[in-house]
Design a protein around this motif. Structure first.
Motif, mmCIF file in Angstrom:
data_model
loop_
_atom_site.group_PDB
_atom_site.id
_atom_site.type_symbol
_atom_site.label_atom_id
_atom_site.label_comp_id
_atom_site.label_asym_id
_atom_site.label_seq_id
_atom_site.Cartn_x
_atom_site.Cartn_y
_atom_site.Cartn_z
ATOM 1 N N PRO A 202 -16.259 7.871 18.482
ATOM 2 C CA PRO A 202 -16.418 7.982 16.989
ATOM 3 C C PRO A 202 -17.909 7.737 16.508
ATOM 4 O O PRO A 202 -18.441 8.387 15.653
ATOM 5 C CB PRO A 202 -15.438 6.973 16.290
ATOM 6 N N THR A 203 -18.525 6.645 17.110
ATOM 7 C CA THR A 203 -19.738 6.232 16.562
ATOM 8 C C THR A 203 -20.901 7.273 17.430
ATOM 9 O O THR A 203 -21.712 7.684 16.645
ATOM 10 C CB THR A 203 -20.109 5.060 17.146
ATOM 11 N N THR A 208 -24.558 11.720 17.049
ATOM 12 C CA THR A 208 -25.075 13.262 17.534
ATOM 13 C C THR A 208 -25.010 14.080 16.542
ATOM 14 O O THR A 208 -26.110 14.897 16.267
ATOM 15 C CB THR A 208 -23.954 13.425 18.491
ATOM 16 N N PHE A 209 -24.419 14.023 15.482
ATOM 17 C CA PHE A 209 -24.442 14.713 14.355
ATOM 18 C C PHE A 209 -25.399 14.588 13.668
ATOM 19 O O PHE A 209 -26.302 15.403 13.032
ATOM 20 C CB PHE A 209 -23.032 14.732 13.228
ATOM 21 N N GLN A 273 -20.482 21.253 17.393
ATOM 22 C CA GLN A 273 -20.924 19.804 18.212
ATOM 23 C C GLN A 273 -19.835 18.754 17.652
ATOM 24 O O GLN A 273 -19.481 17.780 18.402
ATOM 25 C CB GLN A 273 -22.293 19.311 17.586
ATOM 26 N N ASN A 274 -19.582 18.631 16.435
ATOM 27 C CA ASN A 274 -18.669 17.743 15.982
ATOM 28 C C ASN A 274 -17.144 17.780 16.805
ATOM 29 O O ASN A 274 -16.436 16.759 16.886
ATOM 30 C CB ASN A 274 -18.384 17.773 14.481
ATOM 31 N N LYS A 280 -13.114 14.132 22.420
ATOM 32 C CA LYS A 280 -13.364 13.196 23.111
ATOM 33 C C LYS A 280 -13.006 11.724 22.766
ATOM 34 O O LYS A 280 -12.984 10.597 23.399
ATOM 35 C CB LYS A 280 -14.629 13.333 23.979
ATOM 36 N N GLU A 281 -12.546 11.807 21.444
ATOM 37 C CA GLU A 281 -12.278 10.325 21.034
ATOM 38 C C GLU A 281 -11.029 9.831 21.281
ATOM 39 O O GLU A 281 -10.169 10.774 21.583
ATOM 40 C CB GLU A 281 -12.434 10.453 19.351
#
Length: 284
Positions: A202-203, A208-209, A273-274, A280-281
């Motif tokens: 999540p972080t 990345t965003f 991207q999001n 993968k979270e």
């Protein structure tokens, strides 16, 4: 008492949200819609706009400098996203350990983010040109020098900010899971890549965003460091749009069309991207 407060919030909550919502509409929604409208117009001021259909978009999409700037922006965003997040996470990981003076180091690494982009651009222009002058070159000598100078500047500025977010994420990872992995015989690298990183997704998604969107919309540092030189080969898309809108008389509509196309590209990239990182979270 709790029910009474909840009822009051549900009844009057909209009233407190109204000023923020109104400011958002006035400062973002209305200009955004009006900007889309102007992208279909030929204008020099908003009062003399005349419809031209898709002519502005045809002109924008046929401009080779726009595509060159977009390619440079994509490459720049990929490089800075990797550098900023890898180094930012590495520093955060080290500073969450029992290191003497870690609080001071956090403040030092974060400080560059407090300096304005224009100021940083001119400061790094002096520093980098001073180094390159020893080899008879400068940031404007080649687009490669300008590109990597911009990468160094932006990475130096944003690493500390991402570090703070990563530190918060690392501190939120349950310690009992890490201890359980250690008891099971997991090595340091195994705990990092198989326990900590999956729990940090999540972080990582947030960081990345932020770095992707910051890379795409970068303007002030590009303007101050190279101003697109030489021959506009080191300009990013935001600077190309600005130069089209304000630097070429009669091309205001084309510049606005470029801005709309750019918005659609950035929105699509950010959503993809999001989606990829969110998938993968893992749940605790």
């Amino acid at each position: 008492m709790t029910n009474t407060v909840g009822k009051a919030i549900r009844k009057w909550g909209w009233l407190f949200a109204l000023p923020t919502f109104a400011a958002f509409c006035i400062g973002f929604i209305v200009p955004f819609i009006f900007g889309i409208y102007l992208s279909f117009m030929d204008f020099t001021t908003v009062t003399d706009a005349t419809p031209v259909g898709l002519a502005n978009y045809k002109e924008a999409l046929s401009d080779p400098e726009f595509w060159r700037a977009l390619g440079t922006t994509v490459l720049f965003t990929i490089v800075t996203t990797i550098i900023i997040n890898v180094i930012g996470f590495a520093i955060a990981y080290m500073l969450t350990k029992a290191i003497k003076g870690s609080t001071l180091f956090r403040s030092v690494f974060f400080m560059p983010n407090l300096i304005g982009g224009i100021i940083l651009g001119y400061v790094w222009q002096l520093l980098l040109n001073g180094v390159l002058s020893k080899w008879g070159a400068s940031l404007t000598f080649s687009e490669k020098y300008g590109f990597w100078g911009l990468v160094i500047l932006v990475s130096w500025q944003q690493i500390g900010y991402m570090m703070i977010i990563y530190i918060a994420g690392l501190q939120a990872v349950p310690s009992d899971i890490i201890e359980a992995a250690q008891v099971d015989g997991a090595t340091g690298p195994q705990r990092l890549f198989q326990v900590i990183l999956p729990m940090m997704m999540p972080t990582i998604t947030v960081c990345t965003f932020l770095t992707v969107t910051n890379g795409f919309k970068l303007y002030d540092q590009n303007l101050a460091l190279t101003n697109g030189a030489p021959s506009n080969k080191s300009e990013l898309v935001a600077l190309n749009i600005f130069r089209t809108f304000y630097g070429r008389v009669g091309y205001e509509g084309v510049g606005q069309a470029k801005a709309v196309v750019f918005f659609l590209i950035v929105a699509a990239v950010a959503l993809i991207q999001n989606k990829l990182t969110t998938s993968k979270e893992v749940e605790v």
